[in-house]
Enzyme design. Sequence first.
Site, PDB file in Angstrom:
ATOM      1  N   SER B 197       0.835  -1.199  -0.058  1.00 16.66           N
ATOM      2  CA  SER B 197       0.125  -0.062  -0.078  1.00 16.66           C
ATOM      3  C   SER B 197       0.856   1.208   0.129  1.00 16.66           C
ATOM      4  O   SER B 197       0.533   2.190  -0.571  1.00 16.66           O
ATOM      5  CB  SER B 197      -0.903  -0.080   1.134  1.00 16.66           C
ATOM      6  N   ARG B 201       0.628   3.657  -3.179  1.00 18.95           N
ATOM      7  CA  ARG B 201       0.033   4.828  -3.119  1.00 18.95           C
ATOM      8  C   ARG B 201       0.766   5.910  -3.437  1.00 18.95           C
ATOM      9  O   ARG B 201       0.153   7.017  -4.465  1.00 18.95           O
ATOM     10  CB  ARG B 201      -0.268   5.200  -1.446  1.00 18.95           C
ATOM     11  N   ASN B 205      -0.210   8.213  -7.063  1.00 21.15           N
ATOM     12  CA  ASN B 205      -0.457   9.445  -6.913  1.00 21.15           C
ATOM     13  C   ASN B 205       0.523  10.167  -8.223  1.00 21.15           C
ATOM     14  O   ASN B 205      -0.102  11.160  -8.824  1.00 21.15           O
ATOM     15  CB  ASN B 205      -0.131  10.107  -5.563  1.00 21.15           C
TER      16      ASN B 205
END
Lengths: 159, 273
Positions: B197, B201, B205
């Site tokens: 994660s 992440r 992004n």
Amino acid sequence: MTINATFIGQIIVFLILLWFIAKFVTPMMAETIGERNRKIADGLAAADKGQKDLAEATNRANEVIREARDRAKQIEDHAARRSNEAIEMAKQTAQTESARIVSAAREDASTETGRAREQLRREFGSLVVSGAARLLEREVDAKTHAQLLDKLAEDITRG
Amino acid sequence: MVEQGHDESPTGYIVHHLKHLKVGDGFWTFHVDTLLVSGSLAALVAYVLYCGARSGARVSGAPSGLRAVVEWIYEFVDDSVADIYHGNRSFLVALGFSLFTWVVAMNAMDLLPLDVPGTVAGFFGAEFFRAVPTADLNGTVAMALVIFTLIVGYAIRAKGIGGYLHEWISSPFGSNPLLWLPNILLNAIELISKPISLSMRLFGNMYSGEILFMLIALLGMGFAVSIGGIALFIGQVVFGAAWSIFHILIVLLQAYIFMMLPIVYIAMAEEHH
């Protein structure tokens, strides 16, 4: 977007950066910031202490002032008492003095009166003698009738 | 706008910009652009922070200039770590400090004009060049793996090998032998989800941000090839500026998250269940 050997290189880069930061940068930062924080804390503590000292000194000064005021009051009271006493004493002294002077004067006066009376009696005696001699046309021997004359003078003065 | 005479269609433009400058073959491929940019940025960050820490390292008086900036970041990281982790935090502060500054620097490459790094690299004969190391999955996975190792390492240090292994089979359901398998399964998922994660992440992004910059740049290309497409040019300028400004927030926010989560994970790993 595929995983390949690049990440091994990235790991090495990251570990080197991490090692460098942990070894050279953060200890220096922690040290100076910690030291500064300590200094600031010390300064604040000193300011606190200064304030407390000031309060203490003010208290002390107030106490001293109050003590001085008490003492001054005491001295004033004492002085007033002393002056009263002095006045009283002077009054007393003056009274005794005046009494003494009055009595001395009175004594003087009475002495003077006695003396005057004596003189008067003597003069009156001789006046009487010369009067009587003139009346009798002969000399009265003052010496032989001294006793009589004295008695007479005494009667006159007394009476 | 598109260098070295490639396919000038929008798809070609985007595909071109998503290709790495690589050497090697198969697994042993190295993304030279990612390594080069992240390595230089690591060196830059280390240099700037070192200068900041050294310059005017005086105790009395207010810090000024670079020193003040570095101290501000340091205290920000230090406070954040102190809130979460109650122990000797000097290493975790260094971890958070380097993660935050490095990730901010790498993310900030996204704010460079899209074609500038590629054009500059083109002068040196590079056909492809992607300037954002955090938009390369390798970049984020590498950091996540280091953090993963630290999580396990901190857990073992706090509980001992035996205690750590015991936790694998006994928590969260209980130490009944029937429950060992579910426990192990859950622990494995919990542990593996963290680096995944974390890396996904940040990668997601930055990757999406990059794609959006490309799409905005395509507006300008439309202007270049169509007559009366002035509105497209204005659109590129307006949207490009708006997205850049918004992207500053993402750059900092993602770096902050990437700094905080490892600290949280490590603090959690030290807790006894």
